[in-house]
Motif scaffolding. Structure first.
Motif, PDB file in Angstrom:
ATOM      1  N   PRO A 152      -8.681 -89.865-133.768  1.00  0.00           N
ATOM      2  CA  PRO A 152     -10.737 -89.488-133.776  1.00  0.00           C
ATOM      3  C   PRO A 152     -11.009 -88.217-133.303  1.00  0.00           C
ATOM      4  CG  PRO A 152      -9.627 -91.831-133.207  1.00  0.00           C
ATOM      5  CD  PRO A 152      -8.303 -91.122-132.784  1.00  0.00           C
ATOM      6  N   TRP A 153     -10.419 -88.301-132.077  1.00  0.00           N
ATOM      7  CA  TRP A 153     -10.830 -86.949-131.194  1.00  0.00           C
ATOM      8  C   TRP A 153     -11.247 -85.486-132.358  1.00  0.00           C
ATOM      9  CZ3 TRP A 153     -14.364 -89.333-128.474  1.00  0.00           C
ATOM     10  CH2 TRP A 153     -13.680 -90.196-128.144  1.00  0.00           C
ATOM     11  N   VAL A 154     -10.447 -85.836-133.448  1.00  0.00           N
ATOM     12  CA  VAL A 154     -10.281 -84.576-133.704  1.00  0.00           C
ATOM     13  C   VAL A 154     -11.525 -84.914-135.176  1.00  0.00           C
ATOM     14  CG1 VAL A 154      -8.810 -83.003-135.909  1.00  0.00           C
ATOM     15  CG2 VAL A 154      -7.462 -84.334-134.078  1.00  0.00           C
ATOM     16  N   LEU A 155     -11.304 -85.908-135.795  1.00  0.00           N
ATOM     17  CA  LEU A 155     -12.741 -85.904-136.483  1.00  0.00           C
ATOM     18  C   LEU A 155     -13.375 -85.578-136.099  1.00  0.00           C
ATOM     19  CD1 LEU A 155     -13.716 -86.278-139.018  1.00  0.00           C
ATOM     20  CD2 LEU A 155     -13.945 -89.314-138.590  1.00  0.00           C
ATOM     21  N   ALA A 156     -13.624 -86.243-134.716  1.00  0.00           N
ATOM     22  CA  ALA A 156     -15.253 -85.557-133.599  1.00  0.00           C
ATOM     23  C   ALA A 156     -15.755 -84.436-133.782  1.00  0.00           C
ATOM     24  CB  ALA A 156     -15.035 -86.789-132.632  1.00  0.00           C
ATOM     25  N   SER A 157     -13.979 -83.458-133.442  1.00  0.00           N
ATOM     26  CA  SER A 157     -14.725 -81.798-133.341  1.00  0.00           C
ATOM     27  C   SER A 157     -15.062 -81.647-134.351  1.00  0.00           C
ATOM     28  CB  SER A 157     -12.825 -81.610-132.564  1.00  0.00           C
ATOM     29  OG  SER A 157     -13.232 -80.479-132.242  1.00  0.00           O
ATOM     30  N   GLY A 158     -14.232 -82.241-135.815  1.00  0.00           N
ATOM     31  CA  GLY A 158     -14.764 -81.191-136.542  1.00  0.00           C
ATOM     32  C   GLY A 158     -16.617 -81.726-136.971  1.00  0.00           C
ATOM     33  N   VAL A 159     -17.143 -82.861-136.388  1.00  0.00           N
ATOM     34  CA  VAL A 159     -18.416 -82.940-136.823  1.00  0.00           C
ATOM     35  C   VAL A 159     -18.960 -82.167-136.188  1.00  0.00           C
ATOM     36  CG1 VAL A 159     -19.978 -84.992-136.555  1.00  0.00           C
ATOM     37  CG2 VAL A 159     -18.153 -85.413-137.977  1.00  0.00           C
ATOM     38  N   LEU A 160     -18.923 -82.364-134.857  1.00  0.00           N
ATOM     39  CA  LEU A 160     -19.238 -81.619-133.360  1.00  0.00           C
ATOM     40  C   LEU A 160     -19.368 -79.991-133.804  1.00  0.00           C
ATOM     41  CD1 LEU A 160     -21.019 -81.138-131.065  1.00  0.00           C
ATOM     42  CD2 LEU A 160     -18.763 -81.292-129.924  1.00  0.00           C
ATOM     43  N   GLY A 161     -18.097 -79.036-134.586  1.00  0.00           N
ATOM     44  CA  GLY A 161     -18.002 -77.901-134.621  1.00  0.00           C
ATOM     45  C   GLY A 161     -18.939 -76.811-136.014  1.00  0.00           C
ATOM     46  N   PHE A 162     -19.152 -78.034-136.992  1.00  0.00           N
ATOM     47  CA  PHE A 162     -20.083 -78.722-138.074  1.00  0.00           C
ATOM     48  C   PHE A 162     -21.536 -78.135-137.360  1.00  0.00           C
ATOM     49  CE2 PHE A 162     -22.568 -79.454-141.966  1.00  0.00           C
ATOM     50  CZ  PHE A 162     -22.183 -78.409-142.307  1.00  0.00           C
ATOM     51  N   ALA A 163     -21.642 -79.412-136.468  1.00  0.00           N
ATOM     52  CA  ALA A 163     -23.611 -79.112-136.866  1.00  0.00           C
ATOM     53  C   ALA A 163     -23.355 -77.730-135.597  1.00  0.00           C
ATOM     54  CB  ALA A 163     -23.245 -80.979-135.879  1.00  0.00           C
ATOM     55  N   TRP A 164     -22.160 -77.520-134.491  1.00  0.00           N
ATOM     56  CA  TRP A 164     -22.706 -76.750-134.134  1.00  0.00           C
ATOM     57  C   TRP A 164     -22.697 -75.098-133.648  1.00  0.00           C
ATOM     58  CZ3 TRP A 164     -22.329 -77.592-128.142  1.00  0.00           C
ATOM     59  CH2 TRP A 164     -21.840 -76.319-127.510  1.00  0.00           C
ATOM     60  N   LEU A 165     -22.349 -74.362-135.419  1.00  0.00           N
ATOM     61  CA  LEU A 165     -22.097 -73.585-136.299  1.00  0.00           C
ATOM     62  C   LEU A 165     -23.928 -74.237-137.090  1.00  0.00           C
ATOM     63  CD1 LEU A 165     -21.202 -71.583-137.117  1.00  0.00           C
ATOM     64  CD2 LEU A 165     -20.101 -73.040-139.856  1.00  0.00           C
ATOM     65  N   VAL A 166     -24.160 -74.732-137.250  1.00  0.00           N
ATOM     66  CA  VAL A 166     -25.562 -74.854-138.242  1.00  0.00           C
ATOM     67  C   VAL A 166     -26.426 -74.281-136.958  1.00  0.00           C
ATOM     68  CG1 VAL A 166     -26.850 -76.351-139.328  1.00  0.00           C
ATOM     69  CG2 VAL A 166     -25.367 -76.329-140.127  1.00  0.00           C
ATOM     70  N   ALA A 167     -26.516 -75.257-135.218  1.00  0.00           N
ATOM     71  CA  ALA A 167     -27.258 -75.217-135.096  1.00  0.00           C
ATOM     72  C   ALA A 167     -27.414 -73.758-134.052  1.00  0.00           C
ATOM     73  CB  ALA A 167     -27.269 -76.177-133.556  1.00  0.00           C
ATOM     74  N   PHE A 168     -25.620 -73.188-133.750  1.00  0.00           N
ATOM     75  CA  PHE A 168     -26.378 -71.470-133.366  1.00  0.00           C
ATOM     76  C   PHE A 168     -26.182 -70.942-133.794  1.00  0.00           C
ATOM     77  CE2 PHE A 168     -24.566 -75.001-129.156  1.00  0.00           C
ATOM     78  CZ  PHE A 168     -25.222 -74.181-128.479  1.00  0.00           C
ATOM     79  N   GLY A 169     -25.642 -71.124-134.873  1.00  0.00           N
ATOM     80  CA  GLY A 169     -25.899 -70.024-136.189  1.00  0.00           C
ATOM     81  C   GLY A 169     -27.475 -69.525-136.600  1.00  0.00           C
ATOM     82  N   ALA A 170     -27.987 -71.249-136.678  1.00  0.00           N
ATOM     83  CA  ALA A 170     -29.372 -70.211-136.670  1.00  0.00           C
ATOM     84  C   ALA A 170     -29.652 -69.783-135.382  1.00  0.00           C
ATOM     85  CB  ALA A 170     -29.984 -71.774-137.358  1.00  0.00           C
ATOM     86  N   LEU A 171     -29.530 -70.009-134.089  1.00  0.00           N
ATOM     87  CA  LEU A 171     -30.583 -69.564-133.230  1.00  0.00           C
ATOM     88  C   LEU A 171     -30.280 -67.988-133.405  1.00  0.00           C
ATOM     89  CD1 LEU A 171     -30.175 -72.224-129.795  1.00  0.00           C
ATOM     90  CD2 LEU A 171     -31.915 -71.364-131.174  1.00  0.00           C
ATOM     91  N   THR A 172     -28.607 -68.180-133.513  1.00  0.00           N
ATOM     92  CA  THR A 172     -28.641 -66.667-133.931  1.00  0.00           C
ATOM     93  C   THR A 172     -29.595 -65.575-134.676  1.00  0.00           C
ATOM     94  OG1 THR A 172     -26.273 -67.174-133.112  1.00  0.00           O
ATOM     95  CG2 THR A 172     -26.720 -64.940-133.784  1.00  0.00           C
TER      96      THR A 172
ATOM     97  N   LEU B 233     -33.494 -60.441-130.145  1.00  0.00           N
ATOM     98  CA  LEU B 233     -33.826 -60.445-128.836  1.00  0.00           C
ATOM     99  C   LEU B 233     -31.986 -59.306-128.001  1.00  0.00           C
ATOM    100  CD1 LEU B 233     -32.530 -63.747-128.135  1.00  0.00           C
ATOM    101  CD2 LEU B 233     -34.487 -62.486-127.389  1.00  0.00           C
ATOM    102  N   PRO B 234     -32.659 -58.898-126.896  1.00  0.00           N
ATOM    103  CA  PRO B 234     -31.603 -57.964-126.380  1.00  0.00           C
ATOM    104  C   PRO B 234     -30.461 -58.285-126.700  1.00  0.00           C
ATOM    105  CG  PRO B 234     -33.571 -58.142-124.573  1.00  0.00           C
ATOM    106  CD  PRO B 234     -34.286 -59.326-126.126  1.00  0.00           C
ATOM    107  N   ILE B 235     -29.500 -57.418-127.076  1.00  0.00           N
ATOM    108  CA  ILE B 235     -27.868 -57.853-127.608  1.00  0.00           C
ATOM    109  C   ILE B 235     -27.289 -58.905-126.010  1.00  0.00           C
ATOM    110  CG2 ILE B 235     -27.390 -55.683-125.945  1.00  0.00           C
ATOM    111  CD1 ILE B 235     -25.969 -57.019-128.975  1.00  0.00           C
ATOM    112  N   GLU B 236     -27.644 -58.582-125.213  1.00  0.00           N
ATOM    113  CA  GLU B 236     -27.328 -59.754-123.495  1.00  0.00           C
ATOM    114  C   GLU B 236     -27.667 -60.706-123.788  1.00  0.00           C
ATOM    115  OE1 GLU B 236     -30.197 -57.576-122.394  1.00  0.00           O
ATOM    116  OE2 GLU B 236     -28.364 -55.861-123.200  1.00  0.00           O
ATOM    117  N   GLU B 237     -28.970 -60.796-124.391  1.00  0.00           N
ATOM    118  CA  GLU B 237     -28.575 -62.205-125.199  1.00  0.00           C
ATOM    119  C   GLU B 237     -28.787 -62.950-126.061  1.00  0.00           C
ATOM    120  OE1 GLU B 237     -33.276 -63.079-125.123  1.00  0.00           O
ATOM    121  OE2 GLU B 237     -33.670 -61.248-122.535  1.00  0.00           O
ATOM    122  N   LEU B 238     -28.496 -62.135-127.248  1.00  0.00           N
ATOM    123  CA  LEU B 238     -27.720 -62.049-128.359  1.00  0.00           C
ATOM    124  C   LEU B 238     -26.190 -62.486-127.989  1.00  0.00           C
ATOM    125  CD1 LEU B 238     -28.743 -62.655-131.318  1.00  0.00           C
ATOM    126  CD2 LEU B 238     -28.029 -59.749-131.978  1.00  0.00           C
TER     127      LEU B 238
END
Length: 107
Positions: free
Chosen positions: A55-75, A81-86
């Protein structure tokens, strides 16, 4: 199960990195994303290390997708921003996505 341990370590790195970066943020939305991501990643990483199970593999996949969307949008929205912050955002994004991919590949 060994792959889940590696994924757990990667989630811990992503979570601790996200938590450390949150000390330097002032925007409330960015702060919420980084702190929420840190909490979820650390909890999932600890769970995968303590009791690796399918079950942790499924949770990891769900969190990974949300992670990609959230931090991808932030990127994308913070390209001026300066390169260090980016690079700090890209660092957190890369470790979270890598953790999800490792967990999925070694399930």
């Amino acid at each position: 199960m060994r792959g889940q341990r590696l994924a757990g370590v990667l989630w811990l790195i992503a979570g601790f990195s996200s938590g450390a970066i949150s000390f330097f943020l002032v925007d409330p939305l960015d702060l919420a994303i980084f702190i929420g991501g840190a909490v979820l990643a650390i909890l999932l990483g600890l769970a995968m290390l303590a009791r690796p199970s399918p079950p942790w593999v499924l949770a990891s996949g769900v969190l990974g997708f949300a992670w990609l969307v959230a931090f991808g949008a932030l990127t994308i929205t913070n390209l001026s921003l300066p390169i260090e912050e980016l690079l700090s955002i890209v660092w957190v994004l890369a470790f979270g996505v890598a953790a999800a991919v490792v967990a999925y590949q070694r399930r």
